[in-house]
Design a protein around this motif. Structure first.
Motif, PDB file in Angstrom:
ATOM      1  N   SER A  32       0.783  -1.450   0.005  1.00 10.92           N
ATOM      2  CA  SER A  32       0.358  -0.038  -0.070  1.00 10.92           C
ATOM      3  C   SER A  32       0.725   1.360   0.164  1.00 10.92           C
ATOM      4  N   SER A  33       0.283   2.363  -0.606  1.00  6.29           N
ATOM      5  CA  SER A  33       1.454   4.007  -0.782  1.00  6.29           C
ATOM      6  C   SER A  33       0.266   5.103   1.100  1.00  6.29           C
ATOM      7  N   SER A  34       1.396   4.810   1.319  1.00  4.94           N
ATOM      8  CA  SER A  34       0.392   6.173   2.199  1.00  4.94           C
ATOM      9  C   SER A  34       0.750   7.371   1.385  1.00  4.94           C
ATOM     10  N   SER A  35       1.042   7.683   0.358  1.00 12.33           N
ATOM     11  CA  SER A  35       0.324   9.136  -0.308  1.00 12.33           C
ATOM     12  C   SER A  35      -0.693   8.654  -1.228  1.00 12.33           C
ATOM     13  N   GLU A  36      -0.872   7.201  -1.923  1.00 15.48           N
ATOM     14  CA  GLU A  36      -2.155   7.729  -2.678  1.00 15.48           C
ATOM     15  C   GLU A  36      -3.344   6.783  -1.619  1.00 15.48           C
ATOM     16  N   VAL A  39      -5.618   6.448   4.336  1.00 15.32           N
ATOM     17  CA  VAL A  39      -6.244   6.451   5.501  1.00 15.32           C
ATOM     18  C   VAL A  39      -6.208   4.458   5.047  1.00 15.32           C
ATOM     19  N   LEU A  40      -6.254   3.356   4.140  1.00 13.82           N
ATOM     20  CA  LEU A  40      -5.839   2.725   3.740  1.00 13.82           C
ATOM     21  C   LEU A  40      -4.047   1.887   4.784  1.00 13.82           C
ATOM     22  N   PHE A  41      -3.719   2.506   4.551  1.00 13.75           N
ATOM     23  CA  PHE A  41      -2.429   2.878   4.865  1.00 13.75           C
ATOM     24  C   PHE A  41      -1.960   2.551   6.097  1.00 13.75           C
ATOM     25  N   ALA A  42      -2.730   3.773   6.974  1.00 11.95           N
ATOM     26  CA  ALA A  42      -2.771   4.238   8.095  1.00 11.95           C
ATOM     27  C   ALA A  42      -3.316   2.586   9.400  1.00 11.95           C
ATOM     28  N   ARG A  43      -4.694   2.719   8.229  1.00 13.65           N
ATOM     29  CA  ARG A  43      -4.726   1.451   9.243  1.00 13.65           C
ATOM     30  C   ARG A  43      -4.635   0.198   8.959  1.00 13.65           C
ATOM     31  N   ASP A  86      -8.325  -3.044  -3.297  1.00 14.05           N
ATOM     32  CA  ASP A  86      -9.687  -3.320  -2.828  1.00 14.05           C
ATOM     33  C   ASP A  86      -9.039  -5.148  -1.684  1.00 14.05           C
ATOM     34  N   GLU A  87      -8.048  -5.580  -2.788  1.00 11.71           N
ATOM     35  CA  GLU A  87      -7.761  -6.231  -2.972  1.00 11.71           C
ATOM     36  C   GLU A  87      -6.218  -6.325  -1.424  1.00 11.71           C
ATOM     37  N   VAL A  88      -6.035  -5.665  -1.108  1.00  6.17           N
ATOM     38  CA  VAL A  88      -4.901  -5.788   0.242  1.00  6.17           C
ATOM     39  C   VAL A  88      -6.076  -5.442   1.314  1.00  6.17           C
ATOM     40  N   GLN A  89      -7.422  -4.468   1.095  1.00  5.60           N
ATOM     41  CA  GLN A  89      -8.059  -4.529   1.915  1.00  5.60           C
ATOM     42  C   GLN A  89      -8.758  -5.316   2.138  1.00  5.60           C
ATOM     43  N   ALA A  90      -9.636  -6.533   0.997  1.00  8.17           N
ATOM     44  CA  ALA A  90      -9.968  -7.993   1.659  1.00  8.17           C
ATOM     45  C   ALA A  90      -9.129  -8.998   2.301  1.00  8.17           C
ATOM     46  N   VAL A  91      -7.968  -9.042   2.042  1.00  3.70           N
ATOM     47  CA  VAL A  91      -7.379  -9.305   2.711  1.00  3.70           C
ATOM     48  C   VAL A  91      -6.780  -9.502   3.807  1.00  3.70           C
ATOM     49  N   ALA A  92      -6.416  -8.121   3.985  1.00  6.63           N
ATOM     50  CA  ALA A  92      -6.899  -7.546   5.551  1.00  6.63           C
ATOM     51  C   ALA A  92      -8.405  -8.170   6.376  1.00  6.63           C
ATOM     52  N   LEU A 130     -14.234  -4.284  10.975  1.00  6.27           N
ATOM     53  CA  LEU A 130     -15.336  -2.995  10.234  1.00  6.27           C
ATOM     54  C   LEU A 130     -14.088  -2.225   9.006  1.00  6.27           C
ATOM     55  N   GLY A 131     -13.645  -1.749   9.977  1.00  4.28           N
ATOM     56  CA  GLY A 131     -12.495  -0.386   9.309  1.00  4.28           C
ATOM     57  C   GLY A 131     -11.695  -1.506   7.892  1.00  4.28           C
ATOM     58  N   PHE A 132     -11.698  -2.635   7.541  1.00  6.32           N
ATOM     59  CA  PHE A 132     -11.599  -2.585   6.161  1.00  6.32           C
ATOM     60  C   PHE A 132     -11.974  -3.293   5.410  1.00  6.32           C
ATOM     61  N   GLY A 133     -13.642  -2.630   5.589  1.00  2.00           N
ATOM     62  CA  GLY A 133     -14.852  -2.868   4.948  1.00  2.00           C
ATOM     63  C   GLY A 133     -15.605  -4.103   5.444  1.00  2.00           C
ATOM     64  N   GLY A 134     -15.291  -4.729   6.374  1.00  4.56           N
ATOM     65  CA  GLY A 134     -16.603  -5.864   7.014  1.00  4.56           C
ATOM     66  C   GLY A 134     -17.832  -5.422   7.482  1.00  4.56           C
ATOM     67  N   ALA A 135     -18.641  -6.728   7.642  1.00  4.43           N
ATOM     68  CA  ALA A 135     -19.966  -6.755   7.718  1.00  4.43           C
ATOM     69  C   ALA A 135     -20.263  -7.054   9.119  1.00  4.43           C
ATOM     70  N   PRO A 136     -21.205  -5.896   9.665  1.00  4.98           N
ATOM     71  CA  PRO A 136     -20.800  -6.478  10.825  1.00  4.98           C
ATOM     72  C   PRO A 136     -21.710  -7.770  11.473  1.00  4.98           C
ATOM     73  N   VAL A 137     -21.412  -8.657  11.863  1.00  7.54           N
ATOM     74  CA  VAL A 137     -22.140  -9.861  12.110  1.00  7.54           C
ATOM     75  C   VAL A 137     -22.206 -10.042  13.475  1.00  7.54           C
ATOM     76  N   ASP A 138     -23.191 -10.728  13.726  1.00 10.19           N
ATOM     77  CA  ASP A 138     -23.335 -11.139  15.614  1.00 10.19           C
ATOM     78  C   ASP A 138     -22.668 -12.230  16.465  1.00 10.19           C
ATOM     79  N   LEU A 139     -22.351 -11.598  17.873  1.00  6.85           N
ATOM     80  CA  LEU A 139     -21.763 -12.350  18.528  1.00  6.85           C
ATOM     81  C   LEU A 139     -20.395 -13.085  17.634  1.00  6.85           C
ATOM     82  N   PRO A 140     -19.141 -11.642  16.933  1.00  7.56           N
ATOM     83  CA  PRO A 140     -18.251 -11.779  16.200  1.00  7.56           C
ATOM     84  C   PRO A 140     -17.065 -12.961  17.337  1.00  7.56           C
ATOM     85  N   GLY A 141     -16.208 -13.783  15.943  1.00 10.21           N
ATOM     86  CA  GLY A 141     -15.355 -14.462  16.923  1.00 10.21           C
ATOM     87  C   GLY A 141     -16.762 -16.069  16.387  1.00 10.21           C
TER      88      GLY A 141
END
Length: 143
Positions: A32-36, A39-43, A86-92, A130-141
């Motif tokens: 990832s790129s801190s300039s491009e 937000v993703l890079f910081a996360r 988008d792929e980096v975020q999906a892997v995260a 969630l910060g990487f675009g995940g959907a909320p779920v009941d009782l995560p984990g």
């Protein structure tokens, strides 16, 4: 509670998940790129630091119990392509889902302070997903 898993085994599994997360976030940060994608890079940087701290905490916890902490593998397979942001975020998201699931198992197989640690780590990982675009779920984990 899975009667076949001891609390120490569950802690070791959580440590193994943290080893993998640290390794994989190192790769994701390099893709990832801190300039491009600031937000993703910081996360990704924050996730790396958080997982490193969690890993170190679990190592210390096991060492205080005079248990040899499980070692990190020399290599971990990426759970998907990482050619685009988008792929980096999906892997995260996948990494966090796996860690969250592991902490769910730790909750189920521990009590007291270990369970409190597991609940806090589970919640943190679920929110990070969630910060990487995940959907909320009941009782995560737990599924």
């Amino acid at each position: 509670m899975d009667r076949d898993v001891t609390p120490v085994q569950a802690l070791q599994k959580a440590l193994a998940a943290e080893h993998a997360a640290v390794y994989l976030y190192g790769i994701l940060g390099a893709r990832s790129s801190s300039s491009e994608q600031p937000v993703l890079f910081a996360r990704l940087q924050q996730a790396y630091a958080d997982h490193r701290d969690a890993r170190d905490g679990l190592v210390a916890l096991l060492a205080r119990r005079e248990v040899d902490p499980v070692a990190s593998q020399t290599d971990y397979e990426l759970p998907g392509p990482v050619g685009t942001p988008d792929e980096v975020q999906a892997v995260a998201r996948t990494v966090e889902r796996r860690v969250t699931d592991t902490y769910g198992e730790l909750v189920a197989n521990t009590a007291g302070d270990d369970r409190r640690l597991a609940v806090a780590a589970l919640a943190t990982s679920a929110v990070r997903e969630l910060g990487f675009g995940g959907a909320p779920v009941d009782l995560p984990g737990l599924g």
